[in-house]
Design a protein around this motif. Sequence first.
Motif, PDB file in Angstrom:
ATOM      1  N   TYR A  28       0.862  -1.179   0.000  1.00 28.44           N
ATOM      2  CA  TYR A  28       0.000   0.000   0.000  1.00 28.44           C
ATOM      3  C   TYR A  28       0.896   1.225   0.000  1.00 28.44           C
ATOM      4  CZ  TYR A  28      -3.782  -3.184   1.230  1.00 28.44           C
ATOM      5  OH  TYR A  28      -4.701  -4.218   1.216  1.00 28.44           O
ATOM      6  N   GLY A  29       0.491   2.241  -0.708  1.00 30.32           N
ATOM      7  CA  GLY A  29       1.245   3.489  -0.761  1.00 30.32           C
ATOM      8  C   GLY A  29       0.567   4.556   0.065  1.00 30.32           C
ATOM      9  N   VAL A  30       0.330   4.269   1.322  1.00 29.55           N
ATOM     10  CA  VAL A  30      -0.399   5.168   2.220  1.00 29.55           C
ATOM     11  C   VAL A  30       0.548   6.248   2.730  1.00 29.55           C
ATOM     12  CG1 VAL A  30      -1.789   5.290   4.308  1.00 29.55           C
ATOM     13  CG2 VAL A  30      -1.924   3.262   2.854  1.00 29.55           C
ATOM     14  N   ASP A  31       0.209   7.493   2.447  1.00 27.78           N
ATOM     15  CA  ASP A  31       1.086   8.611   2.822  1.00 27.78           C
ATOM     16  C   ASP A  31       1.455   8.603   4.306  1.00 27.78           C
ATOM     17  OD1 ASP A  31       1.343   9.659   0.273  1.00 27.78           O
ATOM     18  OD2 ASP A  31      -0.336  11.051   0.501  1.00 27.78           O
ATOM     19  N   ALA A 115     -14.085 -17.432  -3.601  1.00 23.47           N
ATOM     20  CA  ALA A 115     -14.676 -16.339  -4.375  1.00 23.47           C
ATOM     21  C   ALA A 115     -14.482 -15.056  -3.576  1.00 23.47           C
ATOM     22  CB  ALA A 115     -16.164 -16.592  -4.615  1.00 23.47           C
ATOM     23  N   LEU A 116     -13.680 -14.142  -4.133  1.00 21.19           N
ATOM     24  CA  LEU A 116     -13.331 -12.911  -3.426  1.00 21.19           C
ATOM     25  C   LEU A 116     -13.738 -11.699  -4.255  1.00 21.19           C
ATOM     26  CD1 LEU A 116      -9.722 -13.977  -2.387  1.00 21.19           C
ATOM     27  CD2 LEU A 116     -11.729 -13.890  -0.889  1.00 21.19           C
ATOM     28  N   PRO A 117     -14.180 -10.629  -3.595  1.00 21.66           N
ATOM     29  CA  PRO A 117     -14.449  -9.388  -4.320  1.00 21.66           C
ATOM     30  C   PRO A 117     -13.149  -8.849  -4.927  1.00 21.66           C
ATOM     31  CG  PRO A 117     -15.360  -9.316  -2.104  1.00 21.66           C
ATOM     32  CD  PRO A 117     -14.480 -10.529  -2.179  1.00 21.66           C
ATOM     33  N   GLY A 118     -13.253  -7.952  -5.870  1.00 21.87           N
ATOM     34  CA  GLY A 118     -12.085  -7.406  -6.552  1.00 21.87           C
ATOM     35  C   GLY A 118     -11.311  -6.375  -5.773  1.00 21.87           C
ATOM     36  N   ASN A 119     -11.839  -5.898  -4.657  1.00 18.65           N
ATOM     37  CA  ASN A 119     -11.179  -4.839  -3.884  1.00 18.65           C
ATOM     38  C   ASN A 119     -11.254  -5.128  -2.396  1.00 18.65           C
ATOM     39  OD1 ASN A 119     -10.545  -2.687  -5.956  1.00 18.65           O
ATOM     40  ND2 ASN A 119     -12.704  -3.078  -6.379  1.00 18.65           N
ATOM     41  N   LEU A 128     -23.535  -2.879   5.408  1.00 21.28           N
ATOM     42  CA  LEU A 128     -22.940  -1.793   4.641  1.00 21.28           C
ATOM     43  C   LEU A 128     -21.523  -2.187   4.248  1.00 21.28           C
ATOM     44  CD1 LEU A 128     -22.843   1.151   3.546  1.00 21.28           C
ATOM     45  CD2 LEU A 128     -22.002   1.830   5.806  1.00 21.28           C
ATOM     46  N   VAL A 129     -21.272  -2.198   2.939  1.00 18.03           N
ATOM     47  CA  VAL A 129     -19.945  -2.532   2.437  1.00 18.03           C
ATOM     48  C   VAL A 129     -19.273  -1.253   1.968  1.00 18.03           C
ATOM     49  CG1 VAL A 129     -18.602  -3.837   0.733  1.00 18.03           C
ATOM     50  CG2 VAL A 129     -20.747  -4.783   1.626  1.00 18.03           C
ATOM     51  N   GLN A 130     -18.040  -1.089   2.373  1.00 15.62           N
ATOM     52  CA  GLN A 130     -17.220   0.011   1.867  1.00 15.62           C
ATOM     53  C   GLN A 130     -16.007  -0.597   1.184  1.00 15.62           C
ATOM     54  OE1 GLN A 130     -16.542   3.802   3.892  1.00 15.62           O
ATOM     55  NE2 GLN A 130     -14.371   3.294   3.852  1.00 15.62           N
ATOM     56  N   PHE A 131     -15.956  -0.447  -0.137  1.00 20.05           N
ATOM     57  CA  PHE A 131     -14.799  -0.903  -0.896  1.00 20.05           C
ATOM     58  C   PHE A 131     -13.764   0.206  -0.897  1.00 20.05           C
ATOM     59  CE2 PHE A 131     -18.197  -3.465  -2.856  1.00 20.05           C
ATOM     60  CZ  PHE A 131     -17.645  -4.721  -2.703  1.00 20.05           C
ATOM     61  N   ASN A 132     -12.520  -0.152  -0.642  1.00 20.58           N
ATOM     62  CA  ASN A 132     -11.406   0.799  -0.713  1.00 20.58           C
ATOM     63  C   ASN A 132     -10.729   0.586  -2.058  1.00 20.58           C
ATOM     64  OD1 ASN A 132     -11.801   1.864   1.894  1.00 20.58           O
ATOM     65  ND2 ASN A 132     -10.787   0.100   2.771  1.00 20.58           N
ATOM     66  N   ILE A 133     -10.730   1.613  -2.870  1.00 15.17           N
ATOM     67  CA  ILE A 133     -10.191   1.528  -4.219  1.00 15.17           C
ATOM     68  C   ILE A 133      -8.785   2.132  -4.228  1.00 15.17           C
ATOM     69  CG2 ILE A 133     -10.588   2.047  -6.652  1.00 15.17           C
ATOM     70  CD1 ILE A 133     -12.854   0.396  -5.215  1.00 15.17           C
ATOM     71  N   PHE A 134      -7.815   1.346  -4.713  1.00 17.12           N
ATOM     72  CA  PHE A 134      -6.418   1.768  -4.770  1.00 17.12           C
ATOM     73  C   PHE A 134      -5.960   1.765  -6.224  1.00 17.12           C
ATOM     74  CE2 PHE A 134      -7.045  -0.040  -0.594  1.00 17.12           C
ATOM     75  CZ  PHE A 134      -6.403   0.861   0.241  1.00 17.12           C
ATOM     76  N   ASP A 135      -4.960   2.596  -6.521  1.00 17.05           N
ATOM     77  CA  ASP A 135      -4.379   2.571  -7.863  1.00 17.05           C
ATOM     78  C   ASP A 135      -3.288   1.490  -7.908  1.00 17.05           C
ATOM     79  OD1 ASP A 135      -1.990   3.654  -6.788  1.00 17.05           O
ATOM     80  OD2 ASP A 135      -2.347   5.648  -7.625  1.00 17.05           O
ATOM     81  N   GLY A 138      -0.754   1.289  -5.161  1.00 16.86           N
ATOM     82  CA  GLY A 138      -1.235   1.083  -3.800  1.00 16.86           C
ATOM     83  C   GLY A 138      -1.706   2.336  -3.102  1.00 16.86           C
ATOM     84  N   ARG A 139      -1.890   3.410  -3.869  1.00 19.39           N
ATOM     85  CA  ARG A 139      -2.379   4.665  -3.272  1.00 19.39           C
ATOM     86  C   ARG A 139      -3.904   4.644  -3.254  1.00 19.39           C
ATOM     87  NH1 ARG A 139       1.338   8.045  -7.270  1.00 19.39           N
ATOM     88  NH2 ARG A 139      -0.176   6.978  -8.572  1.00 19.39           N
ATOM     89  N   TRP A 140      -4.465   5.035  -2.123  1.00 14.42           N
ATOM     90  CA  TRP A 140      -5.913   5.094  -1.993  1.00 14.42           C
ATOM     91  C   TRP A 140      -6.453   6.118  -2.982  1.00 14.42           C
ATOM     92  CZ3 TRP A 140      -9.231   9.074  -0.556  1.00 14.42           C
ATOM     93  CH2 TRP A 140     -10.557   8.696  -0.305  1.00 14.42           C
TER      94      TRP A 140
END
Length: 174
Positions: A28-31, A115-119, A128-135, A138-140
């Motif tokens: 992950y490229g988390v600042d 079987a896994l979600p893509g994100n 409630l599902v919150q998908f975290n989308i990264f480039d 690995g940056r959010w």
Amino acid sequence: MSQSLTDFSDLLRSVRESAVHLEMRDGYGVDSERVGFAAWREGHRIDPDDRGSWWRPWLDLVQEVTGKGVVIRRARIVSEPVSDYIAFEHSGTFTNVAAGEQVRWLPRRRASDLALPGNDFWLFDGRLVQFNIFDGLGRWVHTDQTEDAAVAKLCASAFEAVWERGTPHAQYTV
């Protein structure tokens, strides 16, 4: 959707029973982690006995929420041998556990038939599902939220399958 840490904190505080988090990236490229990751690569390790040096707002939030009886579980699917980033994450995960999170690790080779979600995602109270989308670095980028029952069911099923196969943090070595 752009989400601030305050918004996420409010969301987590609104949970009544459970919050589960599935992480599936090897980096992950988390600042906010750049300085700590660089220090880790230079040999710095967190001293478990010096709580003041590693306790941070996220851990306060986890402790607050789990203190109300909410169960927070995190599962990480990782390639082996692990990347430097995953080794860095592993070395600091004792802090999450100290705050009240339950954490398990699953080698990617043991997830091939799931079987896994893509994100990566958070699932709050099973609805409630919150998908975290990264480039690609690995940056959010943003979050997508849905209360679609079929998506929540898929994420719950995926998480539980990973959790069942995963190794508790205290027993997983990198």
